[in-house]
Design a protein around this motif. Structure first.
Motif, PDB file in Angstrom:
ATOM      1  N   VAL A 378       5.752 -13.312  -4.752  1.00 51.42           N
ATOM      2  CA  VAL A 378       5.134 -14.078  -5.321  1.00 51.42           C
ATOM      3  C   VAL A 378       5.950 -15.365  -5.208  1.00 51.42           C
ATOM      4  N   LEU A 379       7.683 -15.274  -5.489  1.00 57.15           N
ATOM      5  CA  LEU A 379       8.025 -16.479  -5.112  1.00 57.15           C
ATOM      6  C   LEU A 379       7.787 -17.036  -3.485  1.00 57.15           C
ATOM      7  N   ASP A 380       7.471 -16.465  -2.523  1.00 61.35           N
ATOM      8  CA  ASP A 380       7.851 -17.339  -1.689  1.00 61.35           C
ATOM      9  C   ASP A 380       6.342 -17.068  -1.480  1.00 61.35           C
ATOM     10  N   ARG A 381       5.454 -17.418  -1.895  1.00 55.75           N
ATOM     11  CA  ARG A 381       4.144 -18.072  -1.987  1.00 55.75           C
ATOM     12  C   ARG A 381       4.253 -19.399  -2.980  1.00 55.75           C
ATOM     13  N   VAL A 382       4.959 -18.464  -4.021  1.00 59.95           N
ATOM     14  CA  VAL A 382       5.108 -20.649  -4.893  1.00 59.95           C
ATOM     15  C   VAL A 382       5.750 -21.060  -3.897  1.00 59.95           C
ATOM     16  N   LEU A 383       6.637 -21.231  -3.203  1.00 61.26           N
ATOM     17  CA  LEU A 383       7.685 -21.980  -2.924  1.00 61.26           C
ATOM     18  C   LEU A 383       6.455 -22.638  -1.425  1.00 61.26           C
ATOM     19  N   LYS A 384       5.656 -21.979  -0.903  1.00 64.68           N
ATOM     20  CA  LYS A 384       5.067 -21.837   0.573  1.00 64.68           C
ATOM     21  C   LYS A 384       3.790 -23.372  -0.267  1.00 64.68           C
ATOM     22  N   ASP A 385       3.772 -23.177  -1.224  1.00 69.72           N
ATOM     23  CA  ASP A 385       1.976 -24.023  -1.801  1.00 69.72           C
ATOM     24  C   ASP A 385       3.393 -25.232  -1.986  1.00 69.72           C
ATOM     25  N   LEU A 386       4.194 -25.228  -2.686  1.00 69.09           N
ATOM     26  CA  LEU A 386       4.718 -26.250  -3.495  1.00 69.09           C
ATOM     27  C   LEU A 386       5.221 -27.107  -1.977  1.00 69.09           C
ATOM     28  N   PHE A 387       6.075 -26.719  -0.922  1.00 67.56           N
ATOM     29  CA  PHE A 387       6.453 -27.401   0.441  1.00 67.56           C
ATOM     30  C   PHE A 387       5.991 -27.190   1.877  1.00 67.56           C
ATOM     31  N   HIS A 388       5.591 -26.483   1.815  1.00 70.36           N
ATOM     32  CA  HIS A 388       4.257 -26.172   3.458  1.00 70.36           C
ATOM     33  C   HIS A 388       2.829 -26.320   3.059  1.00 70.36           C
ATOM     34  N   SER A 415       2.435 -35.192  -8.461  1.00 70.33           N
ATOM     35  CA  SER A 415       4.244 -35.364  -7.442  1.00 70.33           C
ATOM     36  C   SER A 415       4.853 -33.700  -7.421  1.00 70.33           C
ATOM     37  N   LEU A 416       5.992 -33.761  -6.934  1.00 74.85           N
ATOM     38  CA  LEU A 416       6.817 -32.077  -6.404  1.00 74.85           C
ATOM     39  C   LEU A 416       6.944 -31.628  -7.269  1.00 74.85           C
ATOM     40  N   PHE A 417       7.829 -32.705  -8.532  1.00 75.11           N
ATOM     41  CA  PHE A 417       8.112 -31.326 -10.005  1.00 75.11           C
ATOM     42  C   PHE A 417       7.311 -31.298 -10.822  1.00 75.11           C
ATOM     43  N   ALA A 418       5.663 -32.329 -10.748  1.00 74.63           N
ATOM     44  CA  ALA A 418       5.047 -31.882 -12.054  1.00 74.63           C
ATOM     45  C   ALA A 418       4.445 -30.347 -10.924  1.00 74.63           C
ATOM     46  N   GLN A 419       3.941 -30.833 -10.090  1.00 74.71           N
ATOM     47  CA  GLN A 419       3.808 -29.030  -9.541  1.00 74.71           C
ATOM     48  C   GLN A 419       4.496 -27.823  -9.557  1.00 74.71           C
ATOM     49  N   PHE A 420       5.684 -28.395  -9.393  1.00 78.31           N
ATOM     50  CA  PHE A 420       6.610 -27.033  -9.804  1.00 78.31           C
ATOM     51  C   PHE A 420       6.474 -26.890 -11.279  1.00 78.31           C
ATOM     52  N   CYS A 421       6.195 -27.269 -12.102  1.00 75.99           N
ATOM     53  CA  CYS A 421       6.654 -27.118 -13.462  1.00 75.99           C
ATOM     54  C   CYS A 421       5.587 -26.304 -13.392  1.00 75.99           C
ATOM     55  N   LEU A 422       4.071 -26.764 -13.784  1.00 76.28           N
ATOM     56  CA  LEU A 422       2.843 -25.611 -13.279  1.00 76.28           C
ATOM     57  C   LEU A 422       2.613 -24.585 -12.583  1.00 76.28           C
ATOM     58  N   HIS A 423       3.767 -24.672 -11.456  1.00 72.21           N
ATOM     59  CA  HIS A 423       3.822 -23.725 -11.240  1.00 72.21           C
ATOM     60  C   HIS A 423       4.747 -22.459 -11.927  1.00 72.21           C
ATOM     61  N   ALA A 424       5.302 -23.198 -12.888  1.00 76.49           N
ATOM     62  CA  ALA A 424       6.269 -22.395 -13.559  1.00 76.49           C
ATOM     63  C   ALA A 424       6.049 -21.398 -14.526  1.00 76.49           C
ATOM     64  N   LEU A 425       5.021 -22.436 -15.285  1.00 79.57           N
ATOM     65  CA  LEU A 425       4.328 -21.653 -16.362  1.00 79.57           C
ATOM     66  C   LEU A 425       3.440 -20.185 -16.538  1.00 79.57           C
ATOM     67  N   TRP A 426       2.994 -20.160 -15.723  1.00 79.20           N
ATOM     68  CA  TRP A 426       2.874 -18.910 -14.679  1.00 79.20           C
ATOM     69  C   TRP A 426       3.794 -18.001 -13.745  1.00 79.20           C
ATOM     70  N   PHE A 427       4.722 -17.976 -13.692  1.00 86.41           N
ATOM     71  CA  PHE A 427       5.665 -17.636 -12.338  1.00 86.41           C
ATOM     72  C   PHE A 427       6.210 -16.596 -13.564  1.00 86.41           C
ATOM     73  N   GLY A 428       6.066 -15.485 -13.867  1.00 84.01           N
ATOM     74  CA  GLY A 428       6.949 -14.299 -14.144  1.00 84.01           C
ATOM     75  C   GLY A 428       6.396 -14.733 -15.894  1.00 84.01           C
ATOM     76  N   ASN A 429       5.507 -14.491 -15.857  1.00 82.80           N
ATOM     77  CA  ASN A 429       5.135 -15.453 -17.995  1.00 82.80           C
ATOM     78  C   ASN A 429       5.656 -16.810 -18.299  1.00 82.80           C
TER      79      ASN A 429
END
Length: 953
Positions: A378-388, A415-429
């Motif tokens: 799951v972590l790899d999928r999130v990082l791939k969506d953010l960076f690749h 932006s990169l940080f906004a997308q990170f925050c949105l992913h964090a909302l659903w990452f590990g609850n």
């Protein structure tokens, strides 16, 4: 003696008679039944005397399903049994009986009454199971109503509660009495009673002779009908459920792709979660107004009529019950933002994000068990969506934002940080441990981009740092620019490596392209100074010296300009027809370096340095010395014969005044209208520059003649890039979470703002209000020096509740918009009704206790004639699987759908002539009185019949 004794005995007899008279017994109240009638009469007289409006002020209770119907209750006792008598009334009604559309009580709809009484035993069933007891209760109430001159109808529930059976009576003056009876067939409805013809004959049989052929005889019967149709929700469709179960078991279906389509697939939030459709279905009411039918043949024709022939159509949505709850159980942005606020509360006091990842320092056992970290996949999928992925993301952030959301100090949505925050909302609850893991890997990816000189995704590589955004976004923006400059340096100097300080690559590249024109002066190449440099007015904060008239007259005109032309470097072109003061040459605008990028914390450091030195004005010029010196060096290289005053004329034209007309000189200098015939220009430095120009002139004297590409760059990308990475790797957890909360709220609001909901102005206004509320609440988190306390956490929690309400309103608006694309008026009208219904439930955002769950949205919207075809198309024909599963028994089909409920009212009216008894009735009897009335409600498997008969006693 004898006479005396006789007189005494006579006096005693008289006293005994008087005592007997004083203790007279009223034998009319001797029985318990008579006392029971007296108690009912007393209660009714009290309610009559008080009046409906006063009863509302005292102890009347409003019914859950209607805001207009109230009831009062009184307890009675008779024959060792307890009874309750309830009076139902509408205090604000003008006397009209409830119609088809208004929300009314079941007895009001069944018998056509307004105010009424219900007397029932206080037992578990609440009904009278004994027929003699029911008759006795009804008789007692009838006598009490007659004694109190009350015209209220009274009802007694009888039989089994599931039958909803009643008997009732009403005194209609002195000569008429109306009796009521209602019962229900719960199953095995006779086939004849499934059709309008059979129902008509059932009604006629109540007053016609049994020997009359009902099918041939003509009766004037008044008829009204309401049919209710309901669309089948997708998630409740048995066919879809069976198909889903088949797919879950491993099967394959040609409908696999179709079944996966959700109602909100094209909504902006579908990237993050799938919302439940708040509009579970639509209910359509087709109403036939009152008409007269003569025979059962007329009823057969009506049964075959299309619902499109109905006189009126009304529609209202069946809303999801989850709209009534506000406890965070609904999955959406609001629920995840509430978890992020909890993570912020957990981050207080921690030093580093690594503390939450470490098993030893992760906190209590409860936190370890609840704060689950997702697996590496799951972590790899999130990082791939953010960076690749999505390498070519649009960087025009302003288009994706609400204008009010810019007041929130966060990061732009794409932006990169906004997308990170949105992913964090659903990452590990969105627990603190999961956020820590995601952040650490996020920073590692950013360092990899830096070390490999790879572009930072979702970030602009040019422009200035936007100080209205959060500090992390500012740092990432600066890092993206540093990476770009570092990448260009590696391309220009592949053998040098990253350790050498790079020259100003952009200026060098531009000068190289124009090297063929550096040794000649082209009078045709003209350009605005403001377009060639971004710092023309930088000198407005500096100072300068002035030139006297005698010094201006001593200006010499050089006779040989070839030498200066050959040594001119870094010119971007001539500045109109502006001439230099000491030589009759045109002024050239130089290529200059971009000003060094500065983030918010860097500006604060400079301001603190200014305050430390005291004289903030003069020291601010010293802080800009490097920029000013670079511009002066570039100007000298482009204009070898220039003097300090020439630089002021180019850099800050407002500080050069003509002796004759200063304003004219300034305007001419700006427009470049000084020609060779007017050389040398006569003027002087402005008073502002004359008073404070010594420091500027000193910088001018010390500045070497160097073009921009030969100067030391103002921005060292290696140094600034490492500073950014150090900040990201060592920032305190609460500082990270504060910026994440602000950015997550802003990004979630901007995502919802992209939703298409038509021209619903109420929704647009509510979204704007939400952004203003967020900006006000989140302002406390936008100051880095402020520590978070419990009050701020409570404010953020309330903000989450407000956000949830707006999010629910938006899903309703989006769902209605998609269902009524061809009828936007209906979408807007229904949403407006729901908005006004839901607005009081929003309260102040303090929690779920503000919501009254007893109220349901049932307001109906009338459909115009031109909209009937659009609404009818929403009732799509049933599939073959649905058709064979259900046997259609009723008529009046709408695109193959039979009504889920059919309500019919038959009535018969007779003429009444006035008479002696009629005069006692208030206002006299009307010309017609409804002698028979039958209300029928149900389907093929359920039929309820209510009959009211008026008779002359």
């Amino acid at each position: 003696m004898a006479s005396t004794s006789n007189s005494q005995s006579s006096i005693q007899d008289d006293d005994d008679q008087e005592e007997e008279i004083e203790h007279f017994d009223d034998f009319t109240l001797a029985s318990s039944w008579e006392r029971f009638i007296s108690e009912i009469e007393a209660v009714c007289r009290q309610w009559l005397a008080t009046g409906p409006k006063n009863l509302v002020k005292k102890d009347a209770v409003c019914l859950d399903f209607s805001k207009n119907i109230y009831k009062v209750r009184s307890e009675l006792k008779y024959a060792m049994k307890n009874y309750s008598m309830e009076y139902y009334f509408e205090p604000f009604n003008d006397g009209k009986v409830a119609d088809w559309i208004s929300t009314s009580h079941d007895l009001q709809q069944s018998f056509g009454v307004k105010d009424f009484l219900v007397i029932a035993p206080q037992s578990a069933s609440g009904v009278v199971l004994d027929a003699p007891e029911a008759s006795k209760l009804l008789s007692a109430v009838s006598i009490a109503m007659s004694n109190s001159s009350s015209l209220w109808p009274a009802f007694v529930p009888v039989h089994d509660p599931s039958r909803r059976a009643y008997i009732g009576i009403q005194n209609m003056g002195t000569i008429f009495t109306r009796r009521f009876e209602a019962d229900r067939i719960g199953s095995q409805v006779p086939i004849k009673l499934m059709h309008l013809e059979g129902l008509y004959e059932l009604f006629v049989s109540k007053f016609a002779y049994s020997t009359v052929d009902l099918s041939m005889h003509l009766f004037k019967v008044h008829f009204r009908m309401k049919l209710t149709y309901r669309t089948l929700p997708t998630d409740d469709d048995p066919e879809v459920q069976q198909e889903s179960e088949f797919l879950e078991s491993g099967g394959h279906s040609e409908f696999e792709t179709h079944n996966k389509i959700q109602w909100d697939d094209d909504c902006p939030w579908s990237e993050w979660y799938s919302a439940e459709d708040p509009v579970k279905g639509l209910e359509l009411l087709a109403i036939w107004s009152e008409r007269t039918v003569d025979s059962s043949l007329d009823m057969a024709e009506l049964e075959n009529a299309s619902p499109l022939e109905a006189d009126k159509w009304f529609i209202f949505p069946n809303l999801s019950p989850h709209l009534e709850s506000s406890d965070g159980s609904t999955i959406g942005f609001a629920s995840q933002l509430r978890l992020l606020v909890n993570a912020l509360d957990s981050s207080l006091g921690a030093q580093f994000m690594e503390d939450f990842v470490s098993v030893e320092n992760s906190g209590s056992d409860n936190m370890k068990s609840s704060a689950v970290i997702p697996p590496p996949t799951v972590l790899d999928r999130v990082l791939k969506d953010l960076f690749h992925e999505d390498a070519e993301v649009k960087l025009d952030f302003a288009d994706a934002e609400n204008k009010n959301s810019r007041a929130i100090k966060g990061a732009p949505l794409e932006s990169l940080f906004a997308q990170f925050c949105l992913h964090a909302l659903w990452f590990g609850n969105c627990n603190i441990r999961a956020i820590a893991v995601l952040w650490i890997e996020f920073v590692r990816e950013i360092r990899w981009c830096w070390e490999e000189s790879q572009p930072l995704p979702r970030m602009p590589t040019n422009g200035t740092v936007d100080l209205s955004t959060c500090l992390i976004y500012q740092k990432l923006h600066m890092l993206a620019i540093c990476i770009e400059k570092k990448h260009q340096e590696n391309k220009e100097h592949p053998d040098v490596g990253d350790k050498k300080t790079s020259p100003y690559i952009e200026g060098k590249a531009q000068i190289t392209k124009q090297s063929s024109s550096l040794l000649e002066v082209t009078e045709d190449s003209s350009g605005e100074r403001d377009s060639l440099t971004a710092r023309n007015d930088l000198g407005s904060h500096g100072v300068a010296t002035s030139l006297s008239n005698s010094e201006q007259q001593n200006f010499a005109s050089p006779t040989d300009t070839k030498l200066s032309e050959y040594i001119r470097m870094g010119s971007a072109g001539v500045v109109g027809s502006t001439m230099l003061l000491n030589s009759c040459q045109q002024m050239h605008a130089p290529f200059t370096q971009d000003p060094p990028l500065m983030t918010e914390d860097m500006h604060e450091e400079r301001l603190k340095a200014v305050e430390a030195f005291g004289d903030s004005f003069s020291f601010s010029a010293q802080l800009e010395k490097e920029i000013l010196s670079s511009d002066m060096s570039a100007f000298k290289a482009a204009n070898p014969d220039a003097v300090f005053e020439d630089f002021i004329r180019w850099h800050s034209p407002r500080d050069w005044e003509n002796d004759d007309n200063g304003e004219l000189a300034v305007s001419q200098a700006k427009a470049g209208e000084v020609s060779k015939n007017e050389w040398p220009p006569r003027g002087r430095l402005s008073e502002r520059m004359s008073d404070h120009g010594s420091s500027w002139r000193k910088i001018w004297n010390e500045a070497p003649s160097l073009p921009a590409f030969k100067q030391k760059p103002l921005l060292d990308p290696n140094r600034e890039g490492e500073k950014v990475l150090h900040y990201l790797e060592t920032m305190r957890p609460h500082q990270l979470l504060e910026q994440m909360v602000c950015t997550a709220f802003r990004a979630a609001a901007d995502t919802l703002n992209r939703t298409a909901f038509g021209g619903l102005k109420l929704m647009t206004s509510k979204l704007g209000q939400l952004c203003l509320t967020m900006a006000s609440t989140l302002k406390s988190l936008q100051r880095n020096s402020l520590s978070v306390d419990s009050e701020i956490i409570e404010d953020l929690t309330r903000l989450c509740v407000i956000f949830e309400h707006v999010e629910k309103l938006l899903t309703v608006a989006a769902s209605l918009h998609r269902k009524f694309l061809q009828a936007p008026r209906l979408s807007e009208a229904i949403f407006s009704d729901f908005y006004n219904f839901y607005l009081p439930k929003m309260g102040t955002g303090s929690g779920s206790h503000d919501i009254d769950k007893s109220q349901e949205f049932t307001k109906k919207q009338q459909i115009m004639a031109r909209e009937k075809e659009v609404v009818a198309s929403m009732f799509t024909p049933p599939t073959a699987n649905q058709s064979w599963r259900k046997v259609l028994s009723l008529g009046n089909l709408l695109n193959g759908h039979e009504p889920i409920l059919r309500e019919i009212i038959f009535s018969k009216r007779d003429h009444v002539s006035g008479g002696y008894y009629a005069g006692s009735y208030a206002g006299g009897y009307p010309q017609e009185i409804e002698t028979y009335r039958m209300y029928l409600c149900g389907t093929s498997n359920d039929l309820r019949v209510a009959l009211a008969v008026a008779s002359c006693d």
